[in-house]
Design a protein around this motif. Sequence first.
Motif, PDB file in Angstrom:
ATOM      1  N   VAL A   4      -6.625  65.178  50.545  1.00 35.73           N
ATOM      2  CA  VAL A   4      -5.706  64.059  50.631  1.00 35.73           C
ATOM      3  C   VAL A   4      -4.366  64.430  50.024  1.00 35.73           C
ATOM      4  CG1 VAL A   4      -5.245  61.720  49.836  1.00 35.73           C
ATOM      5  CG2 VAL A   4      -7.497  62.311  50.690  1.00 35.73           C
ATOM      6  N   SER A   5      -4.354  65.245  48.978  1.00 37.16           N
ATOM      7  CA  SER A   5      -3.105  65.595  48.329  1.00 37.16           C
ATOM      8  C   SER A   5      -2.215  66.454  49.212  1.00 37.16           C
ATOM      9  CB  SER A   5      -3.374  66.314  47.007  1.00 37.16           C
ATOM     10  OG  SER A   5      -4.046  67.525  47.258  1.00 37.16           O
TER      11      SER A   5
ATOM     12  N   VAL B 138      -0.686  61.029  51.232  1.00 33.55           N
ATOM     13  CA  VAL B 138       0.075  59.874  50.822  1.00 33.55           C
ATOM     14  C   VAL B 138       1.268  59.637  51.738  1.00 33.55           C
ATOM     15  CG1 VAL B 138       0.788  58.651  48.770  1.00 33.55           C
ATOM     16  CG2 VAL B 138      -0.494  60.717  48.544  1.00 33.55           C
TER      17      VAL B 138
ATOM     18  N   THR C 180       0.449  56.778  53.483  1.00 32.41           N
ATOM     19  CA  THR C 180       0.309  55.631  52.621  1.00 32.41           C
ATOM     20  C   THR C 180       1.393  54.612  52.883  1.00 32.41           C
ATOM     21  OG1 THR C 180      -0.597  57.117  50.995  1.00 32.41           O
ATOM     22  CG2 THR C 180       0.008  54.950  50.242  1.00 32.41           C
TER      23      THR C 180
ATOM     24  N   SER D 256      -5.694  50.878  46.662  1.00 38.15           N
ATOM     25  CA  SER D 256      -6.442  51.580  47.696  1.00 38.15           C
ATOM     26  C   SER D 256      -7.929  51.283  47.596  1.00 38.15           C
ATOM     27  CB  SER D 256      -6.216  53.084  47.565  1.00 38.15           C
ATOM     28  OG  SER D 256      -7.012  53.781  48.498  1.00 38.15           O
TER      29      SER D 256
ATOM     30  N   THR E 200      -9.511  56.096  51.565  1.00 39.76           N
ATOM     31  CA  THR E 200      -8.637  56.991  52.308  1.00 39.76           C
ATOM     32  C   THR E 200      -9.494  58.109  52.870  1.00 39.76           C
ATOM     33  OG1 THR E 200      -6.789  56.523  50.809  1.00 39.76           O
ATOM     34  CG2 THR E 200      -6.598  58.477  52.181  1.00 39.76           C
TER      35      THR E 200
ATOM     36  N   GLU F 182      -1.570  57.601  45.734  1.00 46.06           N
ATOM     37  CA  GLU F 182      -2.912  57.540  46.306  1.00 46.06           C
ATOM     38  C   GLU F 182      -3.661  56.288  45.874  1.00 46.06           C
ATOM     39  OE1 GLU F 182      -5.341  61.092  46.395  1.00 46.06           O
ATOM     40  OE2 GLU F 182      -3.527  62.285  46.129  1.00 46.06           O
TER      41      GLU F 182
END
Length: 164
Positions: free
Chosen positions: A4-5, A9, A12, A51, A54, A153
């Motif tokens: 995810v990093s 985002v 997002t 959140s 994700t 996140e």
Amino acid sequence: MLSVSKWGVVATTAVSLAALAGSASAFHDPYSLDRGMGSGRTEAIRLTSTSTGTTVVDNGTSGPGIGDQIIISANLFRNGAGYGTEGAVCTRVATDTTLCSGTFSLPRGQVSWQHLKTTPIGTPPSDFDVAITGGTGAYATVRGYAHIARTAESGGAFTLHLLH
């Protein structure tokens, strides 16, 4: 599967944003909703989100690339109280560009949004706008934009600028 990093985002956008005191934040409206949009009623809704999930889908070749997607869900809050949910899907359409669409499900109906954002992989976007593309219920004729103040996140903050 992507981390995810890596670019998560980016998607997002107006969604899984970092908590910010919505009612205490400074209100800045760079685009007047009244300018060229008729004489409807305007409404500003300041929200924060947390959140709830994700998921990154690594499509095509392994690693970050065109076709990769991120699916996001979040709980929405207004003045600290629960105010609905949000869901979004972002698809990478170029090396550093994502096309995102999502929906805010609010007590009086739903508000849909969309945007195309160029942000380097691994860099969360902040301080940008997304287009409000429609709605249901009390928002059936709505148009306008959402200003994204901050993203992370875990969640974030944004303001819906709506013309009814």
